[in-house]
Design an enzyme around this catalytic site. Structure first.
Site, PDB file in Angstrom:
ATOM      1  N   LYS A   1       8.121 -16.144  -2.840  1.00 34.13           N
ATOM      2  CA  LYS A   1       7.609 -15.346  -1.722  1.00 34.13           C
ATOM      3  C   LYS A   1       7.098 -14.002  -2.237  1.00 34.13           C
ATOM      4  CE  LYS A   1      12.202 -13.443  -0.709  1.00 34.13           C
ATOM      5  NZ  LYS A   1      13.266 -13.276   0.300  1.00 34.13           N
TER       6      LYS A   1
ATOM      7  N   TYR B   1       2.860  18.876  -7.195  1.00 34.31           N
ATOM      8  CA  TYR B   1       2.885  19.326  -5.803  1.00 34.31           C
ATOM      9  C   TYR B   1       4.123  20.173  -5.527  1.00 34.31           C
ATOM     10  CZ  TYR B   1      -0.974  16.452  -4.061  1.00 34.31           C
ATOM     11  OH  TYR B   1      -2.214  15.910  -3.806  1.00 34.31           O
TER      12      TYR B   1
END
Length: 372
Positions: A47, A267
């Protein structure tokens, strides 16, 4: 520099910011080892595009190793994979079917896991409409409270299955704490599974996941299913996997620079250089599945040297301290190791405060894929 971006990614062609290497030979060897430990057939959980590794290439490699049972989460995944598998290969949908999925599922010879009375009824109605018996798997909830027939509904589920043209391949459940072998929930779920089998009159059981394979015979049944262990991920918390690591990830350097003490990095200026430093900016960030929580915690490697991430991980880039490397070792396009011999998926997950499943399934389509 790395190869062009994969055409499957949908991105424009051009040099990729990084390369994900998938060792299909290691995946095949892990499958064989897991089957040896289980002492019974093992199915592959592919999956989420085989945990980001590529469901098609992984499934084809495992077919060559003798695997004939494949598990996905959604019908769409199964419909994409079915044309790549031979008719005798069995393909199961773990989440079962949403309304409207029954007819295409039956037409493609895909086996749904029936998790509720509603799903039983819908599959039974489809079998009646088609005038033939359809295969299915019935899941019991043995204590995870996620999917499956609740204990109070087992008798009704048995009645409805008995009245329908549904042939059960086996019954199944899912272990919630298999990565903690001493957790009492494992024994509790095993006891509940035994009660469910007795009440339902079933003999064929599929219970063990990757961790469950290592818990002993009470958990294995006629088929075990493995996902993370195929790719070399740990099956027990805090314990190094005994299986082969099948994943490597290298990321390209965009730029190098020198900064002085006091320079703010990234940042928010959250990292302030305490000394003169040499830095490299790498061409991947949280948009590529490398968690922002690696900020000032994680690292990459070059020539066996740990290069710490400094400052915040950005959307498309991150900065690492390369002061420990010889000057000029890294230049534009040079690769550094994010996953590989020095750092496993479990190591990276630990630094990010998450699990290896999230690391693997998040690795983005901007990386090129190399299968070996």
């Amino acid at each position: 520099m790395f190869d062009d971006l994969s055409a499957q990614s949908g991105a424009a062609a051009g040099p990729a910011p990084g390369r994900l290497t998938i060792d299909l030979g290691a995946i095949r060897a892990n499958f064989t080892q897991l089957q040896r430990i289980a002492g019974s057939p093992v199915g592959a959980v592919v999956k989420a595009n085989a945990y980001g590794m590529g469901a098609g290439p992984v499934a084809i490699a495992l077919l060559a190793e003798g695997c004939r049972d494949f598990f996905v989460a959604h019908l769409g995944e199964a419909l994409s994979l079915r044309p790549l598998l031979p008719p005798e290969a069995r393909l199961y949908v773990l989440n079962g079917l949403l309304p409207g999925g029954e007819t295409p599922c039956a037409a493609a010879n895909i086996i749904p896991v029936l998790n509720s009375l509603e799903q039983i009824d819908a599959w039974a109605n489809t079998a009646k409409a088609l005038g033939r018996t359809l295969p299915g798997v019935l899941q019991f909830d043995t204590g995870m409270s996620r999917l499956g027939i609740a204990p109070e509904d087992r008798a009704e589920a048995a009645r409805r299955i008995g009245a329908a043209n549904i042939e059960l391949a086996f019954v199944m459940s899912h272990l919630a704490s298999a990565d903690e072998p001493n957790d009492a929930q494992n024994a509790d779920q095993a006891a509940e599974m035994r009660r469910a089998l007795a009440e339902f009159g079933a003999e064929k059981m599929c219970f063990a996941n990757s961790g469950g394979i290592f818990l002993g015979a009470d958990f294995r049944g006629v088929l075990a299913r493995t996902g993370i262990a195929l790719y070399g991920g740990a099956t027990e918390n805090g314990v190094k996997s005994p299986l082969l690591h099948a994943i490597g990830l290298e990321i390209a350097v965009i730029q190098t620079r020198r900064v002085e003490a006091g320079a703010r990095i990234g940042y928010g200026g959250t990292h302030i250089a305490t000394r003169p430093m040499r830095l490299a900016t790498l061409a991947a960030g949280y948009a590529d599945g490398l968690p922002r929580s690696l900020s000032d915690r994680g690292a990459v490697y070059c020539d066996g040297v740990r290069l710490p991430i400094v400052g915040r991980v950005s959307m498309d880039s991150m900065v690492v301290d390369i002061s420990a490397l010889p000057e000029g070792r890294l230049t534009l396009g040079s690769p550094v190791e994010m996953l590989g011999a020095r750092q496993s998926m479990d190591d990276l997950a630990r630094d990010a405060g998450t699990i290896s499943y999230e690391i693997l399934t998040g690795l983005g389509p901007r990386f090129s894929r190399l299968y070996i």
